[in-house]
Structures are given as structure tokens and as C-alpha cells.
Design an enzyme around this catalytic site. Structure first.
Site, PDB file in Angstrom:
ATOM      1  N   HIS B 272       0.828  -1.252  -0.005  1.00 37.65           N
ATOM      2  CA  HIS B 272      -0.176  -0.002   0.046  1.00 37.65           C
ATOM      3  C   HIS B 272       0.945   1.379  -0.070  1.00 37.65           C
ATOM      4  CE1 HIS B 272      -3.504   2.336   1.181  1.00 37.65           C
ATOM      5  NE2 HIS B 272      -2.478   3.163   1.938  1.00 37.65           N
ATOM      6  N   GLU B 273       1.698   1.269   0.984  1.00 31.84           N
ATOM      7  CA  GLU B 273       2.743   2.515   0.965  1.00 31.84           C
ATOM      8  C   GLU B 273       3.591   2.565  -0.340  1.00 31.84           C
ATOM      9  OE1 GLU B 273       1.957   4.708   3.116  1.00 31.84           O
ATOM     10  OE2 GLU B 273       0.687   3.457   4.182  1.00 31.84           O
ATOM     11  N   HIS B 276       1.855   4.736  -2.713  1.00 29.24           N
ATOM     12  CA  HIS B 276       1.708   5.876  -2.644  1.00 29.24           C
ATOM     13  C   HIS B 276       3.183   6.588  -2.929  1.00 29.24           C
ATOM     14  CE1 HIS B 276      -1.805   6.719  -0.323  1.00 29.24           C
ATOM     15  NE2 HIS B 276      -1.797   5.715   0.637  1.00 29.24           N
ATOM     16  N   GLU B 302      -4.382   7.848  -3.057  1.00 31.38           N
ATOM     17  CA  GLU B 302      -5.165   6.818  -2.178  1.00 31.38           C
ATOM     18  C   GLU B 302      -5.332   5.866  -3.439  1.00 31.38           C
ATOM     19  OE1 GLU B 302      -4.905   6.391   0.944  1.00 31.38           O
ATOM     20  OE2 GLU B 302      -6.089   4.433   1.452  1.00 31.38           O
TER      21      GLU B 302
END
Lengths: 508, 508
Positions: B272-273, B276, B302
Site C-alpha cells: 500500500h505505502e 503512494h 489513495e
């Protein structure tokens, strides 16, 4: 009630003082934010981050410069001229005025040109050093000398430019005193090192030969820091290519580096940085961001690191305490005695050409060479092209050795590639101050040696806190030293110390 | 030659544009310096550092605010009003003008009051959550609602205050569109989750039970990052209590956290990170510090993290690639099949009360509850004292579960203690956008699934770079999505995706 009101009048600063202090706190907060970015750059930042980091730092630096030189700063200082203030506030004004006047005197374009020249010169220096090619670096050195002379002229066209540059690092210790101390060091140390070279003393220098894995060394460095009282809730230990200390009284971090063949080096360097950090962590918290909560100058800073590194870390007492811990990590040294360790950490490298590898004695002759050369360059008494030969001649004269290459000679240090003229002397001044402070501490603390051997550093911490750390920049350097030791700063304590110590070690 | 001069006139910006851009770059450099301090605070800073860090950050924030609202900014914007500019420059002006107008509209005292209330409320929230005592937090929530309504009124007294606050995070995606998307999610998901609760599908959820040491998990997280193409020369992986991403296109760092009983969680959160970070690292370097080199908004951000976390990291193809590596670190899972892993990472936690532990489906109902409550609070349609009951009722209605305590209910998230109203919806909007973008990428990339299973992410990276990352804030959100996918932002792709995926998994 009347008395109370009168007292209020006397102690309340004029509004201008508070307004000025707000500005000062704000620009120092910006400066200390830049310090965090600097730490990150050297310790954490991935390689690719440089372009953004340079711009962030340059934005903070220009923002800070604008805040200092804003005309409101000048107006507030003018408004406070001649105001009745407490001594503390007078001290704050003295420091702020000096910073303002320096920043205001030099055109921002010149500051930027120096900074840009620094970036180019750094790269040129790295290549020149790798290639042993002084001529490739010479034009940059020339440029730096010119720019820094110009810089000094903006600040005061009537004074010795080297003295003016020296004040960037030592704002309130005269160049005259610095010069006479360095001369005295030269006169004391040149014959001492000659005598050591002639000595047939046989020091136990092979005891700690071998390979000492980095992770064990790191654990040991942490143990050393805990032993001397570093507060890990207000600091960190990390690794960087050049050890340094960075932070403020709430969070002051040290770095070290490891060489698998030299575990004593890492311990010494860690304790050195600890001395810097302990100074910063001992500055008054409520004064953070003002001169009363700021370190005095480079020589005082270095006095704290050298005191811990040399007077504590290179003492027999410390090795009584630390050697058992060392042996626990490195059982292969279990035969070593305290005397072996003492001899190993104090051996004199009389044939070493490299400043950062020097011992406690020869170190200062490395500094004297640099000091004399940079002083003469800035004063116009020496041409850049003559630097290599003058360097080599001075090494021969003072240390009895002559570099074969400029890489091992006048190209070895980074400082001149930044245009930092006047910085080198502060290293020796710090050592001299360390000896003087430690002598005073020893006189006032009962059985300091026994306490060190016991791992009880409380009295020494308290003495340094009371006499040095808590004052920030309240006093000018010499007054700070006089208050702490009863004497003006001199090389006496240092020469006494090295004569006794090395006289005994080498049977002089 | 005449033509060339004319072309110069047409493409050269007026001086005012360059002057404005210099200012913008400088204030963004200060903002990004503050970002480094924020990262350090969460990842590296020792506990004791807080007092200085708060002052450093507050100085940078106020310096930045002063730079934005300086009257010169307004004058330059006025001078450029109606100027003939390229589309790119118009886009830059649009973004700068919006930032200036917001900053200029709100009195600095109100900004400071909100920030101070945030500090107090944060502490009150922590205590209230620990004590399950909503009433202790209620006055702070009340105060935040008041202050944020006031804030919105300064920006535009004639508009729905919640819409104005939402624009802090989503400057160019209308609240109307956001509301209709959230409604559609609610209408789709409530019955789906009901059906899942009724389903007798038996997912392999026990396959990865056990204890998985942190250091092995960390090595695996690094491996996952390398596999998906994270550039460690421009980033780092560290641990923090809440995973986050911080940086710029030269240096963008991710953090994660480990739970020894949940190795899949750490992998998901790391990917997820990474999403980003990959967005930030793909922003154009030469535009750093301008809106063209800045991320668009929270929903786009997001969308990138969710796309990697859900559409890649929760796919069968990814587990074909990754499971062998997982088993190498954790040989105790050697019996697990790709299908087992797929089921384990996609199981629906229909009885879970906690947003941050939610799965890909129920997550959005957690968001809908928060969105409806904060919207009604800000609009004045709901009293603070009624929040706990309304919260619990909505959980019962949408998720079929009812919290026993407020700690597990309306006190669970940190956001409202910061006064961040309007932030929650961006999480769901990002997921919806992720599905729409991924659907478009799948249509344009041959055999994307096979490529993922092969560890070949080049085409997907290129597609995202081309269609999202390189544009920075060049386009408003909806235009960005339309250009990338040919359609306005909607929940359609997301509902298609979850209906297909969970229909199959749970036999709906």
C-alpha cells in the site's frame, strides 16, 4: 506595592527586547530545522535525495538570512541601544547584534557565490585528491581566498582579514591569543616528538591487533555511551562516514564509524562525540533558540569533546572501568592489562602524515601547519601555487616527516574546499581548553580518578554543567574559561599534562 | 527571425509568472523541509525531542504561511489575471491561486487556535479512548466543529461548510460526486456483506496462523518492495507505529509495522505505502516545488496505494509470484497453495468493528458511517452528544454489528481529534478510483495478469506513470481520471470488481 511595581519596571524588558527575542527564536528554529535536514542527509537520506535536499537547505538558509537581516531586526537593535537591561539581556543583545551585523554587512550575492564555489571546489578537491593533482584544485583555492578576503573586507576593511574570518568560528577569542597558544604548542611539541622518536620505550601497541566485527563494536560503543551517561531518550547513535554530533538540548545525536581493525578508534571517536552532545544537552532548555541556550563557539565545543576523549577516555582509570567490558565483547583480548590498553590508546604516531589519524600530541602540529598556511594565504603572504612545497617543508620541520604526494599532504582535508579558513585552529584551542578545564575539575572534585574507575561520572558531569554547559553564550569565551578555572585561557595546563603523561610513557 | 521572436513572445511567460514561480518553489521547499522533520519525528526522533520539534515545525509552518500570504503573492497573481499563458501555466496559476486564496482568507489566529485545539484534543482523545469515556472528549469535538465551521465561513460564507472543508483534501472533486459515490457503495455493499454473512463458503483462513518473527517479516517486506520495483536509491523502508509515506520525487520513503501473528498484514501495508511512494517518485523531477510536480490530491494518492495493495497485492497472480518467496522465509507454510493465500488475503471480516483492520469490502461501510456523521456535525444536523448512539445505530444498520464500547466505536480514529473533517471520504474515493484505473490499465496492457505472475510490472508502471504520475496537478481530478480511463469518476468499476471477486469467493 510600590516596591513591587518598581521591581517590575526594572526587570521587565522593554517591548522591543521581547519582540527581538521572538524574531531570534524564530530564526534559530529555522536554523535548527536545517540541522535536522543535515543530520538526515548524512545518516539516513538515500543517495538520490540530493537535488531536493540542496534546495530545501538553501531555502531554509535564505529564509533565515532574510529574517536576520530584515530591517525590523536593525530597528529593534537600534531601539535597544543604551537601554537599561539585565546582564543576561545585555549578553543576548551582544550576541544578536554580532550576528545581525555580520549578516547585514555581507551582500547576499557574495554569500551565494561562496556557497556555489564551495560546491564546485568540493568536487574539484575530491578529484584532485584522488589524482594527486594539486594544480587541478589550485584555481578553486585561489578563488576561495579571493572571495573570503572580499567577505572579510565587507565586515571590516581595516582589520587583518584572517582575524575577521577566524571570528566566524571564534567570535570572541582574539586571533592574537590563538596565535600565541599555537606558537607555544609548536615550541613545546616539536622537541617532545623528536624525543619520542629517539626514545627506546617499548609500548604495548600490538595488544589490540586483529579483526573486530562491526556489530560487536557498535554494541560496545553503545555500552560506552551508557557508561559515561548518554541519555538515549534524548539522543541516538548512528553510523556516518565522518563522525559528528547534531541537535539541541532536547535531542542531540551522535554518529560514529567503525574500522574492523581498530576498535579503540571507534571507542575514542564515540566518546569524543559524546562530549559534544553532552555540552548541547546541558544547555538550558528554557533558553532554547536564544544565545543563552546556544553553545558558545567551536573551541568551547571542542574542549568538551576533547576532555571526554582524552582526559577521560585515554586515562588509566577509564580503562580500569572499561577493559572488562571490552574483553567481554572481544574475548580474544583477555590477556590485555589496563596498562596495555593505556599504552595502546596513547601511542604517538610520529611517522603519520594524516591529521585525522593523529594522536593527542602530533595532532597539534598538523594543525599548526594548516593554521600558518591559511593565515599567510589570506593575508596575502603566500601564493596558492607555493602551498604544496611550504606544506611539505613545514611537515619536515615540525614533524620530521615529508609527504611524498599532495594527496597525503596539502590535499588531505576537506576544509579548504569549503573555503573554511580560520576553522583549523579551533581544534587545538579546544584541546588546550580541555586540559585547563580538566585540571580545574580535578582540583575541585575529590578523587576524580577513582570515581572514573568506578564509573561514577556524576561529579564531573555536574562540574561541567555548572561551569560550562548551563551558561550557553552568556559569557565571552575567555570570561567563561576564567570563571571556570580562575585563569585566562593558556596552553599551560595542556603542556603540563602532556609533559607528565608522555614523559612517563616514553621515559623522556 | 521575426517568427522566432514572435514565438518567444508567445512562449515566454511574463516576468510576473517567473517571479511567482520562484516564490512558490521557495515556499514548497520550506514545506517539504517540514516533511523531513515530520518523517524524522515518527521514525527516528528520540522521545525527548518533542519540545524543540514542535517549535521547529511551527516556525516552518508560520514562515511558509507568511510567504504564501505575502502581499507580493497577491500582486503577482493580480498582474497575471487575464494574461495569455500556456495551458500548463494556467494550470499552475489555478493551483497557486487556490492555495493563496485559502491561506489569505483565514486569519492566522484561527489557524493557530485550531492547531492548539488539536494538541489538546489529541491528548483528551487518547485518554478518552483508553477510558472509554466519550463525554471527556465531547467538548473538544464540539470545539473543533465550531472552529472548523468558522474556518469554512472565512473561505466562503455562502456555501455548505462541509463541502468547503472537504476541499482541503479534495480541492477539485465536488462533494456532490463524492456523496453519490459513497451512497452507491453503501447500496452495493450492505446487501453484499449480508449475503457473505449468510454464505457457507469455507475460506482457507487458518493457513497463515502462527508466529512469524519480525526480522523475517522485515526481510520479506524488503523483498516485496524490490519485486514490485521500489527504488531503494530513492527511498527507505522503516518501521513506525502507523505506516505512512513521506517525501518527494527524489527521495520518497515508506514505513510499515509488523505483527508477529499477521505476516500478510505487513505485506499488504507495505505494498500500500509503495503505491503512494511510486506516485510521488513518478512526479516530474524538473517540476519539483511547482504544482506540475506535486501530487494531485488525497483520492488520487489513495488510488495509487489501493491499486497496488488490492488489485495487485490481493490478486491470484501476485501470490503465484510471491508465495514461493514467502515460503522460503517461513517454511512452516510450505503446504499453502496460491488459492489458500488468495482466500486468506481476501477474507471478509464481517464482525470486525475496527476500520484499520477491515477488509476491502467492509472498509467502505466504516467510511460511510464516519462520512455521514461528520457531514451532519459540520452542517449542524447532528449534536456532538448524539454521536455515540448514531454511530452505533449506523454500524448496526450497515454492518449488522453494534459496538459495546465507544473505544471500539466512535472513539477509535485519531482524525477528529485533529479536527480533520472531510478526510475520511478520500479513502473510499481512492479505492473507487483505483478500480477504475486498474480496469483501464487491464484493457490496454496485454496479459497484465500473466505479467504480474511473472514479476514483470514494467507495463503497469509505465501505464500509471504515463496516465497519472507524470501529470502532477496539471489536471483537476476528474479530468485526470477521464483522460486516463475515458470515463468520469464513478463507482461502476469498483462494484463490478467486488461483485465478480467476492461473488466467486463466497459463492454469492
Amino acid at each position: 506595592m510600590a516596591t513591587e511595581a518598581a521591581a517590575d519596571d526594572a526587570t521587565d524588558a522593554p517591548e522591543a527586547y521581547e519582540a527581538l527575542l521572538d524574531r531570534v527564536r524564530r530564526w534559530n528554529a529555522v536554523g535548527s530545522a536545517a540541522g535536522v535536514l543535515g543530520w538526515d542527509q548524512q545518516v539516513m537520506m538515500p543517495e538520490g535525495g540530493t537535488p531536493a535536499r540542496s534546495k530545501q537547505l538553501s531555502a531554509l538558509s535564505s529564509v533565515r538570512h532574510d529574517m536576520i537581516t530584515d530591517e525590523e531586526t536593525g530597528e529593534l537593535l537600534d531601539a535597544l541601544d543604551g537601554a537599561e537591561l539585565t546582564d543576561e539581556r545585555e549578553a543576548v543583545l551582544r550576541e544578536v547584534r554580532r550576528e545581525y551585523e555580520r549578516a547585514d554587512a555581507v551582500p547576499v550575492e557574495l554569500v551565494e557565490e561562496i556557497s556555489e564555489t564551495g560546491s564546485e571546489a568540493l568536487q574539484a578537491w575530491e578529484e584532485a585528491k584522488a589524482e594527486d593533482d594539486f594544480e587541478a584544485f589550485a584555481p578553486y583555492l585561489e578563488k576561495h581566498v579571493e572571495l573570503k578576503r572580499e567577505y572579510a573586507e565587507h565586515i571590516d576593511p581595516d582589520r587583518d582579514p584572517y582575524a575577521v574570518l577566524f571570528e566566524e568560528y571564534e567570535p570572541c577569542l582574539s586571533i592574537g591569543r590563538a596565535e600565541s597558544i599555537l606558537e607555544e604548542l609548536r615550541e613545546t611539541l616539536v622537541p617532545m616528538i623528536d624525543a619520542i622518536r629517539e626514545s627506546d620505550a617499548d609500548l604495548a601497541v600490538d595488544t589490540f591487533e586483529g579483526t573486530f566485527p562491526e556489530d560487536e563494536q557498535e554494541a560496545l560503543a553503545r555500552e560506552a555511551l551508557e557508561l559515561v551517561g548518554y541519555d538515549f531518550d534524548r539522543g541516538r547513535l548512528d553510523v556516518s562516514s565522518h563522525p559528528f554530533t547534531s541537535g539541541n538540548q532536547f535531542d542531540c545525536r551522535v554518529t560514529t564509524r567503525f574500522d574492523e581493525s581498530d576498535p579503540l578508534g571507534a571507542i575514542g571517536s564515540t566518546i569524543h562525540e559524546y562530549g559534544h552532545a553532552q555540552y548541547v544537552l546541558g544547555l538550558p532548555r528554557e533558553e532554547w533558540g536564544t544565545p543563552l541556550g546556544d553553545d558558545r563557539d567551536l573551541s568551547v565545543h571542542e574542549s568538551q569533546s576533547r576532555l571526554w576523549e582524552n582526559h577521560v577516555g585515554r586515562s588509566r582509570a577509564f580503562w580500569e572501568l572499561f577493559l572488562p567490558r571490552f574483553k567481554e565483547r572481544f574475548p580474544e583480548t583477555e590477556e590485555a592489562t589496563v596498562e596495555d590498553a593505556y599504552e595502546a590508546v596513547n601511542q604517538v604516531y610520529e611517522d603519520n602524515l594524516i591529521r585525522v589519524e593523529a594522536d593527542e600530541l602530533t595532532y597539534h602540529l598538523h594543525i599548526v601547519v594548516r593554521f600558518e598556511i591559511e593565515r599567510d594565504l589570506v593575508r596575502g603572504d603566500l601564493a596558492v601555487e607555493d602551498v604544496p612545497e611550504v606544506w611539505n617543508d613545514k611537515y619536515e620541520r615540525y614533524l620530521g616527516i615529508r609527504p611524498d604526494t599532495d594527496s597525503e599532504g596539502c590535499l588531505q582535508d576537506i576544509h579548504w574546499s569549503h573555503g573554511n579558513f580560520g576553522y583549523f585552529p579551533t581544534y587545538s584551542l579546544g584541546s588546550v581548553m580541555a586540559a585547563q578545564l580538566f585540571e580545574a575539575a580535578e582540583e575541585e572534585i575529590d578523587d576524580l580518578d577513582a570515581k572514573v574507575a568506578d564509573g561514577d561520572f556524576d561529579d564531573l558531569q555536574a562540574w561541567l554543567g555548572e561551569n560550562v554547559h548551563r551558561h550557553g553564550s552568556r559569557y565571552e569565551t575567555n570570561e567563561l574559561v576564567e570563571r571556570a578555572t580562575g585563569e585566562a585561557l593558556s596552553a599551560d595546563a595542556f603542556t603540563d599534562y602532556v609533559e607528565a603523561k608522555y614523559g612517563e610513557l616514553y621515559g623522556l
